[in-house]
Write an enzyme that holds these catalytic residues in place. Sequence first.
Site, PDB file in Angstrom:
ATOM      1  N   GLU A 283       0.843  -1.197   0.000  1.00 12.81           N
ATOM      2  CA  GLU A 283       0.000   0.000   0.000  1.00 12.81           C
ATOM      3  C   GLU A 283       0.879   1.249   0.000  1.00 12.81           C
ATOM      4  O   GLU A 283       1.922   1.286   0.670  1.00 12.81           O
ATOM      5  CB  GLU A 283      -0.904  -0.008   1.244  1.00 12.81           C
TER       6      GLU A 283
ATOM      7  N   ASP B 236       0.281   5.426   0.474  1.00 10.15           N
ATOM      8  CA  ASP B 236      -0.797   6.299   0.947  1.00 10.15           C
ATOM      9  C   ASP B 236      -0.520   7.786   0.835  1.00 10.15           C
ATOM     10  O   ASP B 236       0.583   8.260   1.133  1.00 10.15           O
ATOM     11  CB  ASP B 236      -1.054   6.062   2.445  1.00 10.15           C
TER      12      ASP B 236
ATOM     13  N   GLU C  44      -2.987  10.539   2.834  1.00 10.58           N
ATOM     14  CA  GLU C  44      -4.184  10.766   3.642  1.00 10.58           C
ATOM     15  C   GLU C  44      -4.166  12.216   4.110  1.00 10.58           C
ATOM     16  O   GLU C  44      -3.161  12.686   4.639  1.00 10.58           O
ATOM     17  CB  GLU C  44      -4.248   9.814   4.836  1.00 10.58           C
TER      18      GLU C  44
END
Length: 305
Positions: free
Chosen positions: A115, A117, A119
């Site tokens: 993953e 990311d 955010e």
Amino acid sequence: MTRRTPSAQTQLIKMASFKALVALVFIFATVFQSCLVHGNFHSDTYFNWGATHSSIFGNGDDLNLMLDDVSGSGVQSRKSYLFGSIEMLIKLVPGNSAGTVMAYYLSSTGDYHDEIDFEFLGNSSGDPYTVHTNIFIQGKGNREQQFILWFDPTADFHNYTIHWNPDAVVWYVDSIPIRVYRNYKSEGIDFPDQQGMQVYSSLWNGDNWATRGGLVKIDWSCAPFKAGLRKFNARACEWNGPYSISRCAYPNQANWWTSPVYKQLSADQRAQLEWVRDNYMGYNYCTDYWRFNSQMAPECSKPQY
């Protein structure tokens, strides 16, 4: 008029042919990449939750996500990718967005997923947004770095890009690199190069941690919260199973991300990265000795750019 010998004329013909070939290659590359660049929310993504809290408009170029006290919403790409650039224009939740999280990331599935990311952690009115970045490899994360945005991300759309190739992962904001995670797999350090990942974006309730460590909760009187996505572009290698591991990493013209120019940041890009990290970095797992009891991740001792 200048007279030319036969050998000179031959060289000129060869040079002209070479220039024509270069031009043809450039045109082919441009056409090929433009085919990869085009994205459409209608055809290339689907809502994985909260569809009634979302909308696609503008011929599929625009998408709104919404969060209220009933539900948030999320979308994901239909295809998975291994290496390339994933771009999105995003306009974040305006006003008092404390406790909300707008996520934009790549992820595979399963307990040992990879993953990458972005955010965006909501803020109280007037406070800057925090960009939270992380990378998971074989299910293991804890590689967080956070940055304060140097502009108002709610006033207009801004470009957020994840560039991922066999050498490094680079996070960009409006073409400015903010973070690099280099491939040191040959030295026993994990790197995400074995799993295709889909593209996800969601708007959800993260008030147990998002703003000031969870101290500031969502003010539901400010709902509904809305974030805008625009012009999703996946200039990337489509994942078609394990065969793609070698196919997407093979250095050729189609795999433009394998070009030597993308192996490391340019001098100008390094200067931009250092400017961001010197002025806007808020947290770095590589310097959190208390959290990790001084047992730091091995990549922390390696140059990343």
